[in-house]
Design a protein around this motif. Structure first.
Motif, PDB file in Angstrom:
ATOM      1  N   ALA A 256      25.310  30.945  36.518  1.00 19.90           N
ATOM      2  CA  ALA A 256      25.508  32.288  37.059  1.00 19.90           C
ATOM      3  C   ALA A 256      25.955  33.266  35.982  1.00 19.90           C
ATOM      4  CB  ALA A 256      26.525  32.238  38.200  1.00 19.90           C
ATOM      5  N   VAL A 257      26.870  32.821  35.120  1.00 16.17           N
ATOM      6  CA  VAL A 257      27.364  33.690  34.052  1.00 16.17           C
ATOM      7  C   VAL A 257      26.260  33.978  33.042  1.00 16.17           C
ATOM      8  CG1 VAL A 257      28.995  33.859  32.124  1.00 16.17           C
ATOM      9  CG2 VAL A 257      29.762  32.948  34.326  1.00 16.17           C
TER      10      VAL A 257
ATOM     11  N   GLN B 132      32.873  42.814  35.427  1.00 19.18           N
ATOM     12  CA  GLN B 132      31.508  42.756  35.940  1.00 19.18           C
ATOM     13  C   GLN B 132      31.067  41.315  36.179  1.00 19.18           C
ATOM     14  OE1 GLN B 132      29.931  45.232  32.646  1.00 19.18           O
ATOM     15  NE2 GLN B 132      28.833  46.372  34.242  1.00 19.18           N
ATOM     16  N   LEU B 133      31.424  40.429  35.258  1.00 20.20           N
ATOM     17  CA  LEU B 133      31.047  39.025  35.426  1.00 20.20           C
ATOM     18  C   LEU B 133      31.732  38.413  36.642  1.00 20.20           C
ATOM     19  CD1 LEU B 133      30.972  37.832  31.720  1.00 20.20           C
ATOM     20  CD2 LEU B 133      29.057  37.760  33.331  1.00 20.20           C
ATOM     21  N   ILE B 134      32.999  38.710  36.841  1.00 21.44           N
ATOM     22  CA  ILE B 134      33.707  38.189  38.017  1.00 21.44           C
ATOM     23  C   ILE B 134      33.084  38.744  39.292  1.00 21.44           C
ATOM     24  CG2 ILE B 134      35.887  38.305  39.299  1.00 21.44           C
ATOM     25  CD1 ILE B 134      37.331  37.921  36.654  1.00 21.44           C
TER      26      ILE B 134
ATOM     27  N   VAL C 157      39.377  33.126  33.355  1.00 21.67           N
ATOM     28  CA  VAL C 157      38.264  32.274  33.773  1.00 21.67           C
ATOM     29  C   VAL C 157      36.971  32.650  33.060  1.00 21.67           C
ATOM     30  CG1 VAL C 157      37.678  33.727  35.773  1.00 21.67           C
ATOM     31  CG2 VAL C 157      37.082  31.296  35.770  1.00 21.67           C
ATOM     32  N   VAL C 158      36.717  33.947  32.839  1.00 22.69           N
ATOM     33  CA  VAL C 158      35.495  34.360  32.157  1.00 22.69           C
ATOM     34  C   VAL C 158      35.500  33.858  30.725  1.00 22.69           C
ATOM     35  CG1 VAL C 158      34.187  36.331  31.295  1.00 22.69           C
ATOM     36  CG2 VAL C 158      35.089  36.355  33.623  1.00 22.69           C
ATOM     37  N   GLN C 159      36.618  34.035  30.039  1.00 20.80           N
ATOM     38  CA  GLN C 159      36.734  33.545  28.662  1.00 20.80           C
ATOM     39  C   GLN C 159      36.469  32.044  28.601  1.00 20.80           C
ATOM     40  OE1 GLN C 159      40.520  34.452  26.909  1.00 20.80           O
ATOM     41  NE2 GLN C 159      40.111  33.321  25.030  1.00 20.80           N
ATOM     42  N   THR C 160      36.974  31.313  29.579  1.00 29.20           N
ATOM     43  CA  THR C 160      36.780  29.865  29.623  1.00 29.20           C
ATOM     44  C   THR C 160      35.298  29.521  29.751  1.00 29.20           C
ATOM     45  OG1 THR C 160      38.947  29.514  30.629  1.00 29.20           O
ATOM     46  CG2 THR C 160      37.320  27.757  30.896  1.00 29.20           C
ATOM     47  N   TYR C 161      34.584  30.194  30.654  1.00 30.77           N
ATOM     48  CA  TYR C 161      33.163  29.882  30.843  1.00 30.77           C
ATOM     49  C   TYR C 161      32.302  30.361  29.686  1.00 30.77           C
ATOM     50  CZ  TYR C 161      33.532  27.670  35.346  1.00 30.77           C
ATOM     51  OH  TYR C 161      33.819  26.770  36.340  1.00 30.77           O
ATOM     52  N   ILE C 162      32.698  31.442  29.041  1.00 36.07           N
ATOM     53  CA  ILE C 162      31.985  31.870  27.832  1.00 36.07           C
ATOM     54  C   ILE C 162      32.110  30.789  26.760  1.00 36.07           C
ATOM     55  CG2 ILE C 162      31.985  33.519  25.923  1.00 36.07           C
ATOM     56  CD1 ILE C 162      30.732  34.672  28.428  1.00 36.07           C
ATOM     57  N   ARG C 163      33.297  30.213  26.658  1.00 34.15           N
ATOM     58  CA  ARG C 163      33.494  29.133  25.677  1.00 34.15           C
ATOM     59  C   ARG C 163      32.621  27.924  26.013  1.00 34.15           C
ATOM     60  NH1 ARG C 163      38.507  28.838  26.112  1.00 34.15           N
ATOM     61  NH2 ARG C 163      38.762  26.977  27.404  1.00 34.15           N
ATOM     62  N   TYR C 164      32.567  27.549  27.300  1.00 34.69           N
ATOM     63  CA  TYR C 164      31.700  26.439  27.705  1.00 34.69           C
ATOM     64  C   TYR C 164      30.250  26.710  27.318  1.00 34.69           C
ATOM     65  CZ  TYR C 164      35.504  24.907  30.865  1.00 34.69           C
ATOM     66  OH  TYR C 164      36.696  24.490  31.400  1.00 34.69           O
TER      67      TYR C 164
ATOM     68  N   HIS D 168      23.173  44.952  26.540  1.00 34.27           N
ATOM     69  CA  HIS D 168      24.283  45.744  27.070  1.00 34.27           C
ATOM     70  C   HIS D 168      25.564  44.898  27.102  1.00 34.27           C
ATOM     71  CE1 HIS D 168      21.522  48.901  28.429  1.00 34.27           C
ATOM     72  NE2 HIS D 168      20.733  47.914  28.807  1.00 34.27           N
ATOM     73  N   VAL D 169      26.674  45.518  26.790  1.00 30.86           N
ATOM     74  CA  VAL D 169      27.965  44.831  26.862  1.00 30.86           C
ATOM     75  C   VAL D 169      28.353  44.681  28.325  1.00 30.86           C
ATOM     76  CG1 VAL D 169      30.414  44.903  26.264  1.00 30.86           C
ATOM     77  CG2 VAL D 169      28.697  45.699  24.612  1.00 30.86           C
TER      78      VAL D 169
END
Length: 226
Positions: free
Chosen positions: A158-159, A175-177, A191-198, A169-170
């Motif tokens: 999803a992300v 927006q992601l949440i 949580v977004v930072q965590t999934y970006i890392r994954y 676009h940034v």
């Protein structure tokens, strides 16, 4: 992708919500027409699953569908009903529904119809998303980089999908949440930072740059192909 489920049967609404959530969709639920229309005014949805019979709502799902169509002509609407007559189906389609599913239904069929409507929706083009060597196919919910299959969880998908749909676009964490989690999310602030890392770990390949850029103070970016 964010879905609004409008269903007065609390148990059925919860079953549909969980099935869609497990498939990677962010899901909001409304049990009446007025609450559904209020949610639709506040949020941007990629699909609406709408029960035809909504007790306590004047005009039921038909009227809710008409109201939705006054503000949005492109959001797909999948109507659910226990009435299987041709006349009822025609009325639903004339009210603005894109597809019809008769109760009781199998969740696998519901998910297949959701995928089909997402593919047909104008906002879902192109069918396969491409950027920076990454290809994501919404039809199969699969991703590759440089031809190599990338295994993703539903939430990682999803992300990544939202970032690719907005390539060039940034995209902010908010927006992601909003698009990958539902309205009731009250979990970790990072949580977004965590999934970006994954995702960075899974997309990493020797000799190739990171797919996802961080723009500190603004959000995340996947550069569009030139």
């Amino acid at each position: 992708m964010r879905v609004l489920v409008v269903e007065d049967d609390v148990r059925l609404a919860d079953v549909v919500r969980r099935a869609l959530g497990e498939a990677g969709y962010a899901v909001d639920v409304a049990h009446t027409g007025p609450t559904a229309l209020e949610a639709f005014e506040i949020e941007t949805y990629d699909l609406v699953i709408l029960d035809l019979m909504l007790p306590g709502t004047p005009g039921g799902g038909m009227e809710v569908c008409r109201q939705i169509r006054t503000t949005s002509t492109d959001v797909p609407v999948l109507m659910l009903t226990a009435l299987d007559s041709p006349r009822t189906k025609v009325q639903g389609l004339d009210a603005g529904a894109d597809d019809y599913l008769v109760k009781p239904f199998h969740l696998a069929e519901l998910l297949a119809r959701v995928r089909a409507l997402m593919r047909r929706a104008p906002r879902a083009d192109p069918p396969v998303l491409h950027a920076q060597g990454v290809a994501l196919d919404p039809a199969t919910r699969s991703a590759t980089r440089a031809g190599q299959r990338i295994p993703l969880t539903a939430k990682e998908y999803a992300v990544l999908e939202y970032l690719l749909r907005n390539a060039g676009h940034v995209v902010s964490s908010t927006q992601l949440i909003d698009h990958a989690w539902d309205a009731n999310y009250q979990g970790m602030s990072n949580v977004v930072q965590t999934y970006i890392r994954y995702l960075r770990v899974k997309l990493a390949q020797p000799g190739l740059p990171d797919v996802i850029e961080t723009r500190r103070g603004y959000g995340y970016l996947i550069a569009a192909d030139s």
